[in-house]
Scaffold this active site. Structure first.
Site, PDB file in Angstrom:
ATOM      1  N   ASP A  74      28.952  31.392  10.808  1.00 10.94           N
ATOM      2  CA  ASP A  74      29.571  32.696  10.565  1.00 10.94           C
ATOM      3  C   ASP A  74      31.086  32.621  10.780  1.00 10.94           C
ATOM      4  OD1 ASP A  74      29.491  35.733  10.328  1.00 10.94           O
ATOM      5  OD2 ASP A  74      30.265  35.506  12.350  1.00 10.94           O
ATOM      6  N   GLU A 146      24.267  30.812   6.774  1.00 12.27           N
ATOM      7  CA  GLU A 146      25.318  30.643   7.776  1.00 12.27           C
ATOM      8  C   GLU A 146      25.048  29.422   8.644  1.00 12.27           C
ATOM      9  OE1 GLU A 146      27.125  35.043   8.603  1.00 12.27           O
ATOM     10  OE2 GLU A 146      25.254  34.551   9.642  1.00 12.27           O
TER      11      GLU A 146
END
Length: 253
Positions: A74, A146
């Site tokens: 992320d 992610e």
């Protein structure tokens, strides 16, 4: 600073996620390599990236899920998207860049990326966890994207992660035209005036005409005593948005 931080994280990861390769469908891992065009080095990173926490209950040999890699990915995704938008739109203000970044990294964007990769085919998870829920699948594969970015970063470095994000996330969004334009022009113009340390906009109805079922409003927007734009619409709200749009065009050009 950023590179030093991630070098530290990479070192911490190097002693984790041992083994388990024999329990993973290595043939699928090879197919994923081919799909992504990346030769995996430390396969344990990718195995962990593809391991949802629900799978730990099915396979005791797997001690950790992809949640830490998701956290790392992320951060890498946010940095690379922010840098790309910063370069792509050199004249746009912070509010514009923030909104575009959020659209490129939200769960729906990650889910669409997962669909392009057919990532669900490779993920290790307990089907009982989702109970046939489409939303459950979306969450699993979006988070997995992610985590996969985090794995690529640890294994191949920031340039490889950048290549992956450009190819699978940024480029498809722009090529498809599926980058949402924020049509809240009043909000955007308000952000602009605040960023420029100007007074807040004032909207004034210049005229209102026509029968109730077919009204036309004309609105002018002022900042201080200066007129920034005029707009019209079938109601006050739409006329104000139209005036704010004209004001933004004037302010940003």
């Amino acid at each position: 600073m950023f590179n030093r931080l991630f070098s530290f994280v990479r070192g911490k990861f190097s002693d984790t996620a041992k083994g388990n390769n024999t329990k993973f469908e290595l043939e699928k891992l090879g197919l994923l390599e081919e799909k992504l065009g990346i030769k995996f080095g430390k396969t344990r990173f990718y195995i962990k990236a593809l391991t949802h926490r629900s799978f730990l209950e099915l396979e005791p040999g797997f001690k950790k899920s992809n949640e830490r890699l998701e956290f790392l990915g992320d951060a890498v995704l946010g940095l690379i998207v922010a840098e790309s938008l910063f370069k792509e739109f050199p004249d746009k203000h912070e509010g514009f860049l923030t909104k575009y970044r959020s659209h490129l990294v939200d769960k729906e964007a990650l889910y669409q990326t997962a669909k392009r990769i057919n990532l669900i085919h490779y993920v290790l998870y307990d089907k009982r966890y989702v109970k046939g829920s489409e939303q459950g699948i979306k969450t699993i594969v979006a988070d997995c994207v992610e985590a996969l970015i985090g794995a690529i970063y640890l294994d191949k470095g920031i340039e490889a992660a950048d290549d992956f994000i450009q190819k699978w996330i940024i480029d498809p969004k722009f090529e498809s035209g599926d980058v949402k334009i924020d049509k809240n022009y009043k909000g955007r113009f308000l952000e602009h005036t605040h960023s420029e340390k100007l007074e807040s906009p004032r909207y004034k109805i210049i005229s209102e005409e026509g029968p109730d079922h077919n009204k036309k409003f004309v609105v002018e927007v002022f900042v201080g005593e200066e007129s920034f734009g005029v707009g019209e619409g079938k109601n006050k709200k739409s006329a104000e948005q139209s005036a704010a749009k004209a004001a933004l065009e004037k302010a940003l050009n």
